[in-house]
Design an enzyme around this catalytic site. Structure first.
Site, PDB file in Angstrom:
ATOM      1  N   LYS A 291      -8.461  11.037   6.813  1.00 17.76           N
ATOM      2  CA  LYS A 291      -9.564  10.255   4.648  1.00 17.76           C
ATOM      3  C   LYS A 291     -11.665  10.656   5.688  1.00 17.76           C
ATOM      4  O   LYS A 291     -11.923  11.694   6.682  1.00 17.76           O
ATOM      5  CB  LYS A 291      -9.822   9.208   5.916  1.00 17.76           C
ATOM      6  CG  LYS A 291     -10.723   8.593   4.888  1.00 17.76           C
ATOM      7  CD  LYS A 291     -10.049   6.653   5.238  1.00 17.76           C
ATOM      8  CE  LYS A 291     -11.083   6.000   3.892  1.00 17.76           C
ATOM      9  NZ  LYS A 291     -10.765   4.236   4.248  1.00 17.76           N
ATOM     10  N   GLU A 379      -2.302 -10.857   3.345  1.00 22.12           N
ATOM     11  CA  GLU A 379      -2.651 -12.031   3.118  1.00 22.12           C
ATOM     12  C   GLU A 379      -1.965 -13.092   2.716  1.00 22.12           C
ATOM     13  O   GLU A 379      -2.575 -13.981   3.543  1.00 22.12           O
ATOM     14  CB  GLU A 379      -3.232 -11.753   1.436  1.00 22.12           C
ATOM     15  CG  GLU A 379      -4.859 -10.620   1.139  1.00 22.12           C
ATOM     16  CD  GLU A 379      -4.152  -9.719   1.357  1.00 22.12           C
ATOM     17  OE1 GLU A 379      -4.440  -8.344   0.628  1.00 22.12           O
ATOM     18  OE2 GLU A 379      -2.774  -9.715   1.151  1.00 22.12           O
ATOM     19  N   ARG A 407      -3.418 -13.392  -3.837  1.00 28.25           N
ATOM     20  CA  ARG A 407      -2.432 -13.150  -3.006  1.00 28.25           C
ATOM     21  C   ARG A 407      -1.519 -13.984  -2.669  1.00 28.25           C
ATOM     22  O   ARG A 407       0.264 -13.420  -2.016  1.00 28.25           O
ATOM     23  CB  ARG A 407      -1.949 -11.866  -2.174  1.00 28.25           C
ATOM     24  CG  ARG A 407      -2.956 -10.772  -3.399  1.00 28.25           C
ATOM     25  CD  ARG A 407      -3.022  -9.446  -2.166  1.00 28.25           C
ATOM     26  NE  ARG A 407      -2.032  -7.873  -3.427  1.00 28.25           N
ATOM     27  CZ  ARG A 407      -2.014  -6.662  -2.260  1.00 28.25           C
ATOM     28  NH1 ARG A 407      -2.011  -6.340  -1.447  1.00 28.25           N
ATOM     29  NH2 ARG A 407      -1.584  -5.297  -3.992  1.00 28.25           N
TER      30      ARG A 407
END
Length: 634
Positions: A291, A379, A407
């Site tokens: 990244k 979640e 969610r």
């Protein structure tokens, strides 16, 4: 060599090959040598664009070679490429006809910061959150098969996305239907923050785990007296590793596994993808990327450089200066309260689904590591985990963005509220969130929370009220939620002492005539200014559930018009609750509901979004004035 801030050009760089790329068809006309140059040019152009506009940054730098390879090997958009999360799609946008629009990224009327079907045929699936790509890609592959269409469907999924249960549901189904699906697992050991259980981290932990080493040493001791067993021990150890290697895991789940390979080696990527293009069935290609690749600061600090505001060239690398301590962000208000509360109550446990940094929990995580749980992008698990803890006398605080709480709605209802468990939800990013747009807006939490029995729903209007209502919700016996926005507040002084506010009681902030404004949340300052302009009463309601029924009835009896104000959907929101209450007691008072309209609002600066929704001061004043004139009040 990786670039630093001072290397970012202040004018658009000269990119002769990139200037010729208007679509992936042009990419497919290039030879390998030019593709390598193109990847370098895309990286430079991405640095330039994000430096000018701000936006998501590190993830895109990490997938540039992959993006070039995918559009080179596959016949996009006829072949479908579905991106997970969306943070990584800036290079995709550059190569799919939107290069010249990149400087409008995340601005009102400009490009979205995420894939958006209405924006481009190459954005095959709209996405703002994690772990949806495999399910969507599987659906597309199955629909193509049903229609007899020959095409390749590719899902690009980060290893952070693999921490969500939805990804494994899709993996299980893909094997069952034998779909023609390629999943590219982009393994950079990062999602937004550092992953909890990233694949390579998981395997390294496994090889060094106490269980594995003890098992290994115990086996060696048990067999040490047998002279001919050394080969057997070695083969047994290799077999144990093979049982839990990525290849075995995915192949046992029904995928043909390839990798891991270097995700920045463009030649290797193209050769591998070309080999896999015609392979039938479910295939998983595991690539390793970095990244922030190509930008030194982002490589060294991928969390801090996940996204950037505009970059001003400096002699030295520096980040954007944070708000002064006198005007903290709401996230800091929450983080400070969490630490203060943890000092007072050893039962407190802080839980977040991979949003430690964004939710302001870093200090808490450092000071109370044994009471901090980052459950990764999960979640649903976060909410039920909190429910289980509450069953055993702990006091869990779930820090979660409003858009992510959606969610876990089933878990919120069945696992927490139905059992009336003592869980506090600190709901961040409530209301409009600016440049991230509709996918990240907290537009519905009042609506979906207030219809749940046992829920306490609080809407603080400023920083201090946020702190005190967090304490109020924490002391409440049962499920409670405090919603607060992104960014800084109006600058109200924060009381260090914690006090419990009376539940279901609002405060009349201004007494006026004819019109009463019932404000829910952080639009209070605008409401007060409008109240001054038209001599209206203004109430800070504080609670969307339970309502201050006595205050509502009193204001209705003394004013010709009630106005409800909230940065939440009008449909089912706090204003709707006021109307329902008045109707239930037979009061037919004129009422005007001001809130978010029944549309998904576009991205832009937060003040622009408020203006578009009719929630800035001038729009509020105009809407009330028009209704007053219509009713001939005053």
């Amino acid at each position: 060599m990786a670039k630093t801030f001072q290397d970012i050009p202040t004018q658009r760089p000269h990119t002769p090959i990139l200037d010729e790329i208007d679509s992936p068809h042009d990419v497919r006309e290039l030879d390998l040598q030019k593709l390598v140059v193109l990847a370098d040019e895309v990286r430079a152009y991405l640095l330039y664009c994000v430096g000018k506009t701000g936006g998501h940054f590190g993830a895109g730098l990490g997938v540039i070679e992959l993006t070039v390879a995918l559009h080179y090997v596959f016949n996009t958009p006829d072949d479908r490429v579905i991106w997970d999360v969306g943070h990584q799609t800036y290079p995709h946008k550059i190569l799919t006809g939107r290069r010249d629009q990149m400087l409008s990224m995340r601005q009102q009327g400009g490009l979205s910061g995420f894939p958006k079907r209405s924006e481009s045929l190459f954005d095959t699936f709209g996405v703002g959150h994690s772990s949806t790509s495999m399910s969507a890609a599987l659906g597309m592959a199955m629909a193509a098969a049903q229609q007899g269409i020959e095409r390749k469907t590719v899902a690009v999924m980060g290893d952070g996305a693999m921490t969500a249960g939805m990804a494994f549901e899709a993996i299980n189904h893909a094997a069952h239907v034998d779909a023609n699906l390629l999943v590219v697992l982009n393994d950079n050991q990062m999602s937004i923050s550092r992953n909890v259980g990233g694949l390579s981290t998981y395997f390294s932990k496994l090889w060094s785990s106490k269980f594995y080493t003890q098992f290994r040493e115990t086996g060696k001791k048990a067999l040490s007296s047998m002279p001919s067993t050394s080969n057997f021990v070695r083969r047994t150890e290799e077999y144990m590793k093979s049982m839990v290697s990525p290849a075995t895991i995915f192949e046992e789940l029904g995928f043909y596994y390839v990798g891991p390979i270097d995700g920045h080696n463009l030649t290797l990527l193209i050769e591998t993808l070309d080999n896999l293009k015609d392979v039938k069935g479910a295939v998983l290609l595991h690539i390793i990327t970095h990244k922030g690749k190509g930008f030194a600061a982002a490589e060294d600090d991928p969390v801090g450089y996940h996204a950037l505001t505009k970059i001003e060239p400096k002699a030295e690398i520096q980040k954007v200066i944070a708000p002064t301590p006198a005007q903290p962000k709401y996230q800091q208000v929450f983080g400070d309260w969490l630490c203060d509360m943890a000092e007072l109550d050893g039962r407190l446990i802080g839980i977040t689904p991979a949003m430690c940094d964004g939710s302001g929990m870093n200090e808490f995580a450092e000071r109370f590591p044994e009471r901090f749980e980052d459950v990764a992008i999960a979640e649903q698990h976060a909410v039920t985990l909190a429910a289980g803890m509450a069953c055993e006398g702990a006091k869990p605080v779930v820090a979660i963005y409003s858009t992510f709480l959606q969610r876990a709605y089933d878990q919120l209802i069945h696992d927490v509220a139905l059992q009336n468990l003592d869980v506090l939800f600190a709901i961040d990013r409530a209301g409009l969130v600016g440049e991230d747009g509709a996918t990240h807006a907290g537009a519905f939490d009042i609506s979906f929370l207030r219809c749940i029995p046992n829920m306490l729903v609080m809407t603080p209007s400023d920083e201090n009220e946020t702190r005190q209502l967090l304490y109020t919700g924490y002391q409440h016996s049962g499920p409670a939620a405090v919603r607060y926005p992104r960014g800084i507040g109006p600058g109200v002084a924060i009381e260090k002492d914690l006090r419990e506010l009376p539940i279901g009681k609002g405060v009349l902030r201004r007494s006026g005539t004819h019109v009463a404004i019932l404000n829910f949340g952080t639009l209070l300052q605008s409401a007060l200014r409008v109240g001054d302009r038209m001599d209206a009463s203004v109430a800070d309601m504080r609670f969307a559930k339970p309502l201050d029924e006595a205050l509502i009835a009193d204001l209705a009896s003394r004013h010709g018009l009630l106005v409800t104000l909230e940065e939440n959907s009008i449909a089912g929101g706090a204003g709707a609750a006021v109307s329902e209450y008045l109707a239930s007691i037979g009061i037919l008072a004129p009422i005007l509901h001001l809130g978010l309209p029944d549309v998904f609002g576009d991205h832009g600066k937060h003040p622009q979004q408020l203006r578009s929704a009719g929630l800035d001061e001038e729009s509020i004043f105009a809407a009330i004035s028009a209704r007053v004139e219509q009713l001939h009040i005053g």
